[in-house]
Design a protein around this motif. Structure first.
Motif, PDB file in Angstrom:
ATOM      1  N   SER A 218      -3.940  -0.293  -0.734  1.00 26.41           N
ATOM      2  CA  SER A 218      -4.269   0.380   0.501  1.00 26.41           C
ATOM      3  C   SER A 218      -4.467  -0.626   1.771  1.00 26.41           C
ATOM      4  O   SER A 218      -3.936  -0.226   2.667  1.00 26.41           O
ATOM      5  N   ARG A 219      -5.078  -1.706   1.366  1.00 30.98           N
ATOM      6  CA  ARG A 219      -5.434  -2.693   2.621  1.00 30.98           C
ATOM      7  C   ARG A 219      -4.038  -3.584   2.696  1.00 30.98           C
ATOM      8  O   ARG A 219      -3.877  -3.829   3.927  1.00 30.98           O
ATOM      9  N   MET A 220      -3.318  -3.617   1.641  1.00 33.14           N
ATOM     10  CA  MET A 220      -2.343  -4.741   2.048  1.00 33.14           C
ATOM     11  C   MET A 220      -1.375  -3.821   2.595  1.00 33.14           C
ATOM     12  O   MET A 220      -0.385  -4.290   3.216  1.00 33.14           O
ATOM     13  N   ALA A 221      -1.123  -2.600   2.554  1.00 39.08           N
ATOM     14  CA  ALA A 221      -0.428  -1.384   3.295  1.00 39.08           C
ATOM     15  C   ALA A 221      -0.627  -1.880   4.843  1.00 39.08           C
ATOM     16  O   ALA A 221       0.318  -1.460   5.543  1.00 39.08           O
ATOM     17  N   ASN A 222      -1.746  -2.348   5.484  1.00 37.30           N
ATOM     18  CA  ASN A 222      -1.784  -2.497   6.707  1.00 37.30           C
ATOM     19  C   ASN A 222      -1.266  -3.491   7.329  1.00 37.30           C
ATOM     20  O   ASN A 222      -1.158  -3.830   8.588  1.00 37.30           O
ATOM     21  N   LEU A 223      -0.690  -4.544   6.476  1.00 34.10           N
ATOM     22  CA  LEU A 223       0.115  -5.724   7.191  1.00 34.10           C
ATOM     23  C   LEU A 223       1.370  -5.353   7.642  1.00 34.10           C
ATOM     24  O   LEU A 223       1.874  -4.265   7.397  1.00 34.10           O
ATOM     25  N   PRO A 224       1.811  -6.399   8.814  1.00 32.49           N
ATOM     26  CA  PRO A 224       3.140  -5.869   9.352  1.00 32.49           C
ATOM     27  C   PRO A 224       4.235  -5.593   8.234  1.00 32.49           C
ATOM     28  O   PRO A 224       4.310  -6.478   7.182  1.00 32.49           O
ATOM     29  N   ASN A 225       5.275  -4.810   8.638  1.00 31.39           N
ATOM     30  CA  ASN A 225       6.406  -4.659   7.702  1.00 31.39           C
ATOM     31  C   ASN A 225       7.618  -4.468   8.359  1.00 31.39           C
ATOM     32  O   ASN A 225       7.606  -3.862   9.667  1.00 31.39           O
ATOM     33  N   LEU A 226       8.503  -4.585   7.881  1.00 31.11           N
ATOM     34  CA  LEU A 226      10.055  -4.350   8.629  1.00 31.11           C
ATOM     35  C   LEU A 226      10.323  -2.771   8.598  1.00 31.11           C
ATOM     36  O   LEU A 226      10.745  -2.450   9.591  1.00 31.11           O
ATOM     37  N   ASN A 284       8.479   2.395  -4.372  1.00 32.50           N
ATOM     38  CA  ASN A 284       7.710   3.324  -3.506  1.00 32.50           C
ATOM     39  C   ASN A 284       6.122   3.152  -3.427  1.00 32.50           C
ATOM     40  O   ASN A 284       5.471   3.401  -4.146  1.00 32.50           O
ATOM     41  N   PRO A 285       5.827   2.566  -1.927  1.00 30.19           N
ATOM     42  CA  PRO A 285       4.110   2.070  -2.146  1.00 30.19           C
ATOM     43  C   PRO A 285       3.519   3.211  -2.262  1.00 30.19           C
ATOM     44  O   PRO A 285       2.218   3.205  -2.672  1.00 30.19           O
ATOM     45  N   ALA A 286       3.898   4.504  -2.002  1.00 27.48           N
ATOM     46  CA  ALA A 286       2.991   5.584  -2.096  1.00 27.48           C
ATOM     47  C   ALA A 286       2.432   6.098  -3.370  1.00 27.48           C
ATOM     48  O   ALA A 286       1.514   6.688  -3.677  1.00 27.48           O
ATOM     49  N   VAL A 287       3.237   5.657  -4.475  1.00 22.90           N
ATOM     50  CA  VAL A 287       2.734   5.821  -5.866  1.00 22.90           C
ATOM     51  C   VAL A 287       2.389   4.837  -6.691  1.00 22.90           C
ATOM     52  O   VAL A 287       1.871   5.141  -7.720  1.00 22.90           O
ATOM     53  N   VAL A 288       1.984   3.497  -6.023  1.00 22.97           N
ATOM     54  CA  VAL A 288       1.471   2.344  -6.634  1.00 22.97           C
ATOM     55  C   VAL A 288      -0.012   2.491  -6.783  1.00 22.97           C
ATOM     56  O   VAL A 288      -0.749   2.588  -5.594  1.00 22.97           O
ATOM     57  N   LYS A 289      -0.624   2.493  -7.851  1.00 22.15           N
ATOM     58  CA  LYS A 289      -1.967   2.627  -7.894  1.00 22.15           C
ATOM     59  C   LYS A 289      -2.704   1.161  -8.129  1.00 22.15           C
ATOM     60  O   LYS A 289      -3.879   0.886  -7.448  1.00 22.15           O
ATOM     61  N   ASN A 290      -2.106   0.212  -8.873  1.00 25.93           N
ATOM     62  CA  ASN A 290      -2.616  -0.956  -9.467  1.00 25.93           C
ATOM     63  C   ASN A 290      -1.527  -2.135  -9.484  1.00 25.93           C
ATOM     64  O   ASN A 290      -0.461  -1.730  -9.994  1.00 25.93           O
TER      65      ASN A 290
END
Length: 873
Positions: A218-226, A284-290
């Protein structure tokens, strides 16, 4: 007694009476409140505000205790007694003040505790959560299903559960605590209820073992992305994993190639993790838990790759209520649905699809023009006179059904499919000539797994799984060039094609036995069957035609022991590979010494074998996809074997983490591939494949600030990766394609209320490439001749990305609006070099007296903005 003294005594008696009445009134006050997953510290503040009572308590302890109760027409006295039972605290009153403290130890009875770690809101089980006994070095971690066991624990002990992205929980045991369920509250939910200053909010967790880490998705998802929040791409910001190519989701770890990594997703292997030529990962990042990453020194239960392991666990789905998630950006759209079915079953389905074949955004046009223009520069040798009109799309689909027939059993079926497809066609007329060019490229994965896991007792857990995975890629092109030279018509037609597929079918049986409080024994077996198909042709000539199968059988055993301040993990894996009719032994060893509460030393060693080979196709003429081979001594395709060594230390305080680790790896059986269009200076008979060894060594450095509103890290990697391949480079060592001596990364994340800001800067020294010996000069030989392999270097790479994300709520809908700016100062980075032969004058289209090879830069993206919107309901 005079009147003055009498009044004084009366006043004192009256004050004491009023204080007693106030205290009594406070305890008799009626409470009507619902505390939903609320920290105890907030509950006490609410009670103080409503009743006027004063509380004394351990603030840190009260923050970690979560209350989930509803009180209707209950007195404060009854409320405190109920809280006491749930939290393991006791309370007493002194002079009108309520004092909360842990219950005094009442016995020394030893109990065995088994339990499960779950998300408090969704009921989702949390794998690999750290659970330890407070004030000791003893502990364990939950398994992939969230189960854990602690043996021989005092029934008055306090256990602490810690999980990335969640607030720590403390649980005071009692004689009745032999079965527990610990609900973890997500950091983001907690911060909405109470402001916690200097709250630890780690993004990266470094466990006791060497070369291993886990991340907070969840925190890594806040990093910049293309294009989209991407957990796999975010791994490239970590030390030891190359991040100097924003158009590649592949993982180059410690100087190795992507094909040397084992990517496991819900138990099945994935052979290719790119979407859109690397702009997205295929997951898909929305389904990744760990996500667990082993850069080396991994457990004996893993096998089949020589470099590293990335183990990904997907969500099971919300078991409490239906929930939905909708995402949109300038390249694709996605939808996630989580639906509970009864009280024991959950179903998850998530799909993504690009709409680039329907609507072309500016981001899409920029990316696709880079891909197609780079390719056509190579084919034609003209940079500005040729344009194509490509069509491209990608999709992926995840489904997962999870059934819990009992508290001890978990049955799950997970399925994944994804595909990319590019088509382009163009017809151009210029001068007295015309050109027709057609290309079609596609690639994709399809996989599923069926798994049954059971916690048989406090000490024994097992899981049985069946998995199937298949990767297919195909590339076809046709080029017809016709021109009139002084009345003579020349017609040149070239046709090329490649089809490659690799699949595996596996059956696994894994077991975990807790022998005692300091020993855990893991053992199991695995059977894998691989099938390969490879056909490569050019102008009706077949250069490759492979169709073969192979099987592997493996047994493993591993024991982890804790003795005082030492932790040992030692194991052995035995493999049999039928295509070579050979047995292979793979010993593994890892150890850790806890010097003090802050400093721990660690080391690891292991031997690994690999029987599938991914050939990196860095061709001079085209961007054809990489392909896979099966090891076969009879066909001179070797198996790979690596010896890995790592040693380092971790120093961790409340707010900072420093991790330094050195490593040295030797890999035998690496392949260097040259296409049918290339010739290398060699002392051996010429072949497309050359076999040798790779030597990689380096240091990974990480300094992380892990608490407060501002956090981030510095990462530095020093790496030297060289190949020693007989017959090449006059039998001297030369840099591998993955050799990058220096890589430096600065990661910044700031939380400010509903806003999250990110900024990253990445620098990498130039990578090596091979050039023709007569580049820019008259061609003396019709062949493309390489003299010294990888003797040239690309320019250094650097870029800065920034992002801003705003979270909001509208009724029952929560959302996130994001802006990401990639390469903000528009650095022109070079991905690789391509070379083309000039036989015609590009203006007159007449034959040149002196044909020659020229080079073309394959450029990476310049300044690229992207918007995203995600809604949850």
């Amino acid at each position: 007694m005079n009147i003055r003294n009498t009044l004084l005594i009366c006043t004192i008696l009256l004050c004491n009476s009023l204080q007693a009445q106030k205290k009594e009134s406070g305890f008799n006050h009626i409470i009507n409140q619902r505390f939903s997953r609320t920290p105890l510290v907030q509950v006490l503040k609410s009670l103080r505000k409503e009743t006027g009572l004063e509380f004394i308590y351990d603030h840190k302890l009260a923050r970690s205790i979560i209350i989930d109760q509803e009180f209707q027409s209950k007195s404060v006295d009854l409320v405190l007694k109920s809280i006491s039972r749930e939290s393991g605290l006791t309370f007493e009153t002194r002079e009108g003040v309520v004092i909360l403290k842990p219950k005094e130890e009442s016995s020394l009875r030893k109990i065995s505790v088994k339990g499960r770690i779950v998300d408090a809101e969704t009921g989702e089980t949390l794998p690999y959560c750290n659970i330890y006994i407070k004030s000791t070095n003893l502990g364990t971690s939950s398994n992939v299903d969230g189960f854990f066991s602690l043996l021989d624990v005092a029934d008055t002990a306090t256990i602490i559960a810690q999980y990335l992205g969640y607030h720590p929980r403390e649980l005071r045991l009692s004689a009745s605590s032999e079965e527990v369920e610990i609900e973890m509250v997500n950091d983001t939910e907690l911060l909405e209820e109470v402001v916690v200053e200097e709250d630890e909010s780690k993004t990266i967790h470094i466990p006791e073992l060497a070369s291993k880490f886990s991340i907070n998705p969840s925190r890594m998802a806040n990093l910049p992305n293309l294009g989209e929040r991407d957990v796999i791409r975010a791994l490239q910001y970590l030390p030891g994993i190359s991040g100097t190519d924003e158009t590649s989701a592949s993982l180059n770890i410690r100087g190795s190639s992507p094909g040397q990594n084992l990517i496991l997703y819900d138990g099945f292997s994935l052979y290719h993790i790119d979407h859109f030529f690397g702009v997205f990962s295929a997951l898909n990042p929305a389904v990744v838990k760990n996500v667990q990453v082993f850069k080396g020194g991994y457990d004996a239960r893993f096998g089949g790759r020589t470099s590293s392991v990335v183990e990904i666990t997907s969500k099971n789905g919300n078991v409490n209520k239906p929930s939905f998630n909708l995402g949109l950006n300038l390249l694709s759209t996605s939808l996630l649905a989580e639906v509970p079915i009864g009280s024991k079953t959950s179903f998850l389905i998530a799909g993504r699809r690009s709409y680039t074949d329907v609507v072309e955004s500016g981001v899409y046009r920029d990316i696709i023009s880079r891909v197609t223009l780079n390719n056509n520069q190579v084919v034609l040798g003209f940079e500005d006179t040729f344009e194509t009109d490509p069509t491209f799309r990608f999709y992926d689909l995840n489904t997962k059904l999870t059934f819990r027939p009992s508290e001890q059993d978990v049955l799950s079926v997970s399925h994944y499919t994804g595909n990319d497809k590019l088509n382009l066609q163009n017809f151009e007329e210029f001068g007295e000539g015309e050109l027709l060019y057609e290309e079609s490229v596609s690639w994709g994965n399809e996989a599923f797994s069926l798994r049954w896991a059971r916690q048989w007792s406090d000490q024994y857990y097992s899981q049985f799984s069946v998995a199937k995975s298949n990767f297919n890629s195909s590339a076809e092109f046709l080029q017809n060039f016709e021109y009139d030279s002084m009345g003579i018509v020349f017609n040149v037609t070239e046709v090329g094609a490649q089809q490659n597929s690799i699949s595996d079918f596996s059956v696994r049986f894994d077991n975990e036995l807790d022998i005692d409080a300091g020993n855990t024994f893991k053992f199991g077996s695995a059977f894998t069957s691989n099938a390969l198909r490879l056909v490569t042709s050019f102008n009706s000539i077949d250069y490759d035609d492979e169709d073969k199968t192979a099987s592997q059988f493996a047994l493993y055993a591993q024991n982890t022991s804790a003795i005082g301040r030492w932790n040992f993990s030692y194991g052995l894996r035995a493999n049999y590979y039928d295509l070579n009719d050979q047995f292979f032994l793979e010993p593994r060893l890892s150890l850790m010494h806890q010097v003090n509460s802050n400093l721990r030393l660690k080391a690891a060693w292991g031997i690994n074998n690999q029987f599938v080979q991914r050939v990196i196709r860095d061709e001079v003429y085209s961007n054809n996809p990489d392909f896979w081979l099966l090891s076969d001594d009879g066909d001179f395709i070797p198996h790979s074997s690596s010896s890995q060594y790592a040693m380092g230390f971790t120093y961790e305080t409340e707010h900072f983490l420093l991790d330094v680790e050195g490593y040295k790896n030797k890999t035998q059986g690496v392949l260097e591939y040259f296409s049918p269009f290339e010739v290398v200076e060699t002392s051996e008979p010429f072949s497309f494949y050359f076999e040798g060894n790779n030597y990689s060594k380096g240091i990974d450095f990480l300094l992380q600030k892990k608490s407060g509103k501002y956090n981030g890290w510095l990462a530095y990697s020093l790496n030297k990766s060289e190949n020693d391949i007989p017959g090449l480079n006059e039998d001297d060592r030369f840099p591998s394609k993955q050799d990058q001596r220096h890589e430096f990364k600065i990661i910044n994340m700031i939380s400010a209320g509903s806003w999250n800001f990110g900024a990253t800067w990445v620098y990498g020294s130039g990578r090596p490439f091979s050039a023709p010996e007569d580049l820019g000069q008259e061609i003396l030989d019709d062949d493309f001749v390489v003299d010294n392999v990888n003797s040239e270097r690309l320019p250094s790479y650097h870029r800065m990305d920034v992002s801003a994300n705003y979270s909001f709520k509208l009724g029952g809908v929560s959302g996130d609006l994001g802006l990401s700016l990639s390469n903000v100062y528009n650095r022109e980075n070079i991905k690789s070099k391509r070379f083309f032969r000039i036989d015609l004058d590009p203006v007159t289209f007449q034959d040149l007296d002196e044909p020659r090879y020229l080079s073309s830069d394959v450029k990476l993206l310049g300044f690229t903005p992207n918007f995203s919107l995600r809604l949850s309901f």
